[in-house]
Design a protein around this motif. Structure first.
Motif, PDB file in Angstrom:
ATOM      1  N   PHE A 112      82.258  62.274   7.400  1.00  0.00           N
ATOM      2  CA  PHE A 112      81.830  61.003   7.984  1.00  0.00           C
ATOM      3  C   PHE A 112      81.363  61.192   9.422  1.00  0.00           C
ATOM      4  CE2 PHE A 112      82.381  56.950  10.097  1.00  0.00           C
ATOM      5  CZ  PHE A 112      81.866  56.050   9.177  1.00  0.00           C
ATOM      6  N   ASP A 113      82.095  61.963  10.187  1.00  0.00           N
ATOM      7  CA  ASP A 113      81.781  62.199  11.588  1.00  0.00           C
ATOM      8  C   ASP A 113      81.125  63.572  11.703  1.00  0.00           C
ATOM      9  OD1 ASP A 113      81.584  62.347  14.282  1.00  0.00           O
ATOM     10  OD2 ASP A 113      83.721  62.044  14.721  1.00  0.00           O
ATOM     11  N   GLU A 173      87.199  61.595   2.238  1.00  0.00           N
ATOM     12  CA  GLU A 173      86.562  61.189   3.491  1.00  0.00           C
ATOM     13  C   GLU A 173      87.580  60.784   4.542  1.00  0.00           C
ATOM     14  OE1 GLU A 173      83.912  57.404   4.592  1.00  0.00           O
ATOM     15  OE2 GLU A 173      83.006  58.669   3.053  1.00  0.00           O
ATOM     16  N   LYS A 211      82.219  53.308  13.903  1.00  0.00           N
ATOM     17  CA  LYS A 211      80.954  54.016  13.979  1.00  0.00           C
ATOM     18  C   LYS A 211      80.406  54.240  12.577  1.00  0.00           C
ATOM     19  CE  LYS A 211      78.944  58.338  15.647  1.00  0.00           C
ATOM     20  NZ  LYS A 211      79.241  59.637  16.285  1.00  0.00           N
ATOM     21  N   ARG A 213      78.347  55.814   9.411  1.00  0.00           N
ATOM     22  CA  ARG A 213      78.055  57.193   9.021  1.00  0.00           C
ATOM     23  C   ARG A 213      76.575  57.467   9.198  1.00  0.00           C
ATOM     24  NH1 ARG A 213      76.812  60.308   4.264  1.00  0.00           N
ATOM     25  NH2 ARG A 213      78.009  62.260   4.209  1.00  0.00           N
ATOM     26  N   GLN A 218      85.636  51.554   9.641  1.00  0.00           N
ATOM     27  CA  GLN A 218      85.018  52.497  10.546  1.00  0.00           C
ATOM     28  C   GLN A 218      84.174  51.742  11.569  1.00  0.00           C
ATOM     29  OE1 GLN A 218      85.696  55.577  10.492  1.00  0.00           O
ATOM     30  NE2 GLN A 218      86.618  55.893   8.474  1.00  0.00           N
TER      31      GLN A 218
END
Length: 931
Positions: free
Chosen positions: A412-413, A370, A796, A798, A794
């Motif tokens: 993830f993005d 990831e 943002k 997931r 992170q």
């Protein structure tokens, strides 16, 4: 005489096998002369093989066998009896030809004359000539069936102990085929085979026996665990590499079944791996350690060191084997081994050998996580642009497979990944359109938060006319069109999308893809009509105050505005005031002009979808024209307009239903209705419906061609107004294309001054979007990507990925392979366990005998005295004699009862022993002196 027996002249001038070979070489392959020569030769062979002369028959049979091996004579079953007949010849050369033709042409399941060979094979197996015996054994292993195996097992049993090593070696090799066809032969021959495992036998015999057990352990290794001491002794004492390779393979199957066995064999295997100079044996030791002995860390480290030696070698074969072994290590969750050799793995991506590059690519993708998926994919795409087309396509396939693993577990993005899929589709050598299509649609259904970016990527693909020329991209365009229509509420400009979906170059698409384009145009049209009707119906409570009338123009773009609680959102700056009567009328005319000719298409899918859209336009036109008619005329069609409004609402509601992913096992859960036979043979339909002939026509149409007359076009042109200046995002290739084909686009003030040109715009250059990054591929991957990093925090979160309840996407956990017991393994267990039982009983009997011999002399005298008291003299008195008879009768009855009781106990004890033996047969054990 052509069809009868050969004459004397034929035998004198018979062509030999060398003549046939020379004749075939003179004829060009596949030519008419070659076919004629083969046909003529077969006719000669059919005549010559009927001869009573063994030499002539043998020559004909050798020529037929040669042609059969070249697939020139596909069927030689007609000569099967002649092979059997020639096998009885006393000459070894004739026998060799007969057995060779039988081995190549006989089918054990269909050839009936095989049974006629039984007597001849038995005779040759007992021949004093070792070459005749060798021929018989080779033929038996090739054509063996259950009947032959049953009848020849006693003869094979005799050959397993012959002093002729050449014959014994071949007999051991033929045993495997006999065991497969007749498992009861195991009970006869297995003990003799085990006896040949002794270390003092010839190395060729030992190699044959170990090879036999290596093949047997592949199917069911558990039955051969009791033989582990013999295999261990060979592993320690033997110095022949080929024998050791097979023994190591056997332990690779046995070690997972008995954990204690691994502790004993890991040390000698590591010693052999470090000492041997044979690369094949070293690789087999490495593979055994990383697959079956992976719990021993020290052994795994030694194996990884040996793998590095393979990777550093200049031999491409060793380098390939090293990459394969490293892949096995990575599969066993030892990723540190791959990271230690990451420089060599990445360097192999640029190797000349294609197989080495593919193995290196698999290893690189196994290190994706990831944290580094974006970096690795970016660098690999850059490398793919510089590679040959085949390897470029392989890189794209591995990227797609890795990112989609376990339902996009490493992604993830999703905004990045959707954009990445769009860039991947534009690569010139991309042939993965089908996979990209599946993932684009799947992400749209699973990840709700990614739909906005998905619509943007789909727009960039749909408005680019240059992509239509690549047939590999057509599935991607179908997915982009479907996304544009399914999630039209997230689009910036529905009118631009409609122009893109109906542009003239869509004629280059396949009918199935073009059908998706028309269906998406239908969704866009229903969305625009519904939005226009809702705005003009006066539902001011559902809108912001700036949208209460058509004349009201919003000064700023609106975002995330709900329309009448229908979950329809206008986002990304789309202007709601664009839904005016003039713009909707121009949109309707655009659709009618482009889809009118398609209503008469020869493709049923295109014709049906175009007719549906045109039918909708026919229904909604009265409602749109109502605004420009007089009051009296408007009253006449008000009822019709109301009905059309309800139809549009129903269509929009039906198309607004959100689609979700479907499980792969959904069809299996549907119960089959009663009376439906899915596996019924439908061959009889031809007899039932054979007299029914369907009319054939070159053109199939249900609707006449609808032509737009000049008055309608002029009327449509009169209702168009000047639109606002387009945004900078829409100035793309579609804007250039509309300059050249103004008739097929919505009208505007700019279109009047445009010059029409027949040239199509150039395709997008993917090199412009490639990563301009200095440095070598090895440096990029090793320093930036393939490094274990601490997972950053992170910002943002997931997005939520929809997964189904049935464990979708979960990879199967690595399990110990389960082997099914077969008849051979059951017979092997019976033989081995019977040996243990007999040995234990013989040991108990000998111990009892020794105890009786060691009894003291006084005790023996006491026993003799007791037995002497039981005898009575015959000169006694009558009374005593009769009394003795009564006592003797009573004692005999008593002894009989005791014997019956003991027999019952013995029978119970035997049944208990049989039950224990059955349990022991299920779980064979290894003697403790090895463990």
């Amino acid at each position: 005489m052509a069809g009868g027996a050969p004459s004397l002249m034929d035998s004198l001038f018979q062509r030999s096998l060398d003549d046939i070979i020379r004749g075939l070489r003179l004829c060009p392959p596949g030519s008419d002369s070659s076919s004629a020569f083969i046909s003529r030769s077969l006719d000669e062979i059919r005549r010559e093989i009927k001869s009573t002369d063994p030499q002539m028959k043998a020559t004909a049979l050798s020529k037929l066998t040669y042609l059969h091996s070249l697939h020139a004579a596909d069927d030689m079953s007609w000569a099967a009896f002649h092979s059997v007949e020639l096998s009885s010849s006393a000459a070894h050369s004739h026998k060799r030809i007969a057995f060779l033709s039988a081995s190549l042409s006989f089918d054990p399941s269909t050839t009936d004359v095989i049974l006629l060979l039984t007597h001849q094979l038995r005779k040759d197996l007992s021949s004093p000539n070792v070459h005749d015996v060798s021929l018989a054994l080779s033929t038996l292993s090739s054509i063996c069936n259950p009947d032959l195996a049953r009848d020849l097992t006693p003869d094979l049993f005799t050959l397993l102990t012959t002093t002729k090593l050449f014959v014994r070696k071949k007999a051991i090799a033929a045993v495997l085929r006999v065991f497969e066809q007749y498992p009861d032969a195991v009970r006869v021959c297995f003990k003799r085979i085990v006896e040949n495992l002794e270390s003092d036998v010839d190395i060729e015999i030992l190699s044959a026996v170990v090879g036999l057990f290596c093949e047997l352990t592949v199917k069911e290794p558990r039955s051969y665990l009791p033989l582990a001491p013999q295999f261990y002794k060979i592993l320690v004492d033997c110095r022949n590499n080929w024998v050791l390779i097979k023994v190591v393979k056997i332990f690779a199957k046995l070690a997972p079944l008995e954990p204690r066995l691994g502790k004993r064999v890991v040390e000698p295997i590591c010693e052999h791996m470090g000492r041997t100079g044979a690369k094949s044996f070293a690789f087999e030791c490495v593979r055994t350690i990383v697959t079956s002995l992976s719990e021993y860390d020290s052994a795994v480290k030694l194996a990884v060191g040996k793998i590095r030696e393979f990777l550093l070698d200049d031999d491409p074969n060793l380098k390939y084997l090293g990459l394969q072994a490293l892949a096995i290590v990575a599969h066993e969750k030892n990723m540190w081994a791959v990271l230690e050799n990451k420089e060599l793995v990445v360097k192999a991506l640029s190797d000349v050998d294609v197989n080495i590059k593919l193995e290196a690519l698999r290893l690189v993708m196994s290190m994706v996580s990831e944290d580094n998926v974006m970096e690795i994919c970016r660098i690999l795409i850059t490398h793919a642009l510089k590679s040959d087309p085949e390897f470029c396509d392989e890189i794209l396939g591995f990227i797609l497979l890795t990112c989609a693993r376990n339902v996009y577990d490493v992604v993830f993005d999703f905004d990045w990944y959707v954009s990445f899929l769009g860039e991947m589709a534009r690569i010139p050598h991309c042939q993965r359109g089908r996979e990209i299509e599946i993932q684009l649609v799947d992400i749209g259904m699973r990840v709700k938060d990614a739909r906005a970016q998905l619509v943007n990527v789909a727009r960039e693909l749909v408005i680019d006319p240059a992509l239509f020329g690549n047939p590999f991209i057509h599935p991607v365009l179908a997915a982009a069109a479907w996304i544009s229509g399914e999630y039209i509420e997230l689009s910036r400009n529905p009118f631009e999308l409609m122009e893109a979906l109906l542009q003239p170059r869509t004629s280059l698409l396949t009918p199935s893809v073009r059908g998706v384009y028309i269906q998406s145009a239908f969704k866009v049209l229903s969305f625009c009509l519904y939005s226009y009707l809702k705005l003009n119906r006066g539902d001011a409570s559902s809108y912001p105050s700036a949208l209460t009338t058509d004349e009201t123009v919003a000064s700023e773009p609106l975002s995330d505005t709900e329309l009448d609680n229908q979950d329809m959102v206008i986002t990304h700056g789309m202007m709601p005031h664009n839904f005016t009567r003039e713009s909707i009328m121009g949109l309707v005319n655009l659709v009618e002009i482009n889809l009118g000719p398609l209503a008469g298409s020869n493709e049923v899918e295109i014709q049906e979808r175009a007719s549906n859209v045109l039918g909708l336009i026919k229904l909604i036109k009265p409602k749109i024209i109502l605004g420009c008619l007089d009051q009296s005329e408007g009253e006449k069609i008000k009822g019709e307009a109301k009905a059309s409004t309800e139809i549009i609402t129903l269509i929009f509601d039906a198309l607004s239903e959100e689609l979700g992913p479907v499980s792969l096992n959904s069809q299996e859960r549907v119960a089959i209705p009663d009376g439906l036979v899915l596996k019924e043979n439908l061959d009889d339909l031809e007899a039932i419906c054979g007299d029914i002939k369907l009319p054939l026509s070159t053109s199939f149409s249900l609707v006449k061609h609808q032509l737009m007359d000049g008055t309608r076009i002029s009327e449509c042109q009169s209702h168009k107004e000047e639109e606002s200046e387009p945004s900078t995002e829409s100035m793309s290739l579609l804007a250039e294309h509309r300059k050249r084909h103004g008739l097929y686009y919505l009208g505007g003030s700019e279109n009047k001054e445009m010059v029409i040109s027949n040239d199509y715009p150039p395709a997008h250059d993917p090199q412009g979007k490639a990563i301009d990054e200095a440095g070598d591929l090895v440096k990029q991957l090793t320093e930036q990507s393939l490094v274990l990093k601490k997972k950053p925090n992170q910002v943002k979160p997931r997005p939520v990925v929809v997964k189904l309840d049935d464990g979708e996407g979960l990879s199967a956990a690595a399990k110990t392979p389960e082997f099914k017991a077969d008849l051979i393994s059951g017979a092997v267990q019976d033989v081995l366990l019977s040996n243990e039982t007999t040995s234990s009983t013989s040991r108990s009997k000998s111990s009892k005998k020794k105890e009786m011999d060691n009894l003291p002399e006084s005790k023996n005298n006491i026993i003799e005295a007791d037995t002497s008291t039981l005898s009575f003299p015959g000169s006694g008195r009558r009374k005593q004699h009769t009394h003795g008879k009564e006592r003797k009768h009573q004692s005999s009855v008593k002894n009989k009862e005791e014997r019956d009781h003991k027999d019952k106990q013995k029978s119970k004890h035997k049944s208990r022993q049989r039950a224990d033996g059955a349990l022991a047969a299920q779980s064979p054990v290894i003697p403790d002196f090895l463990l």
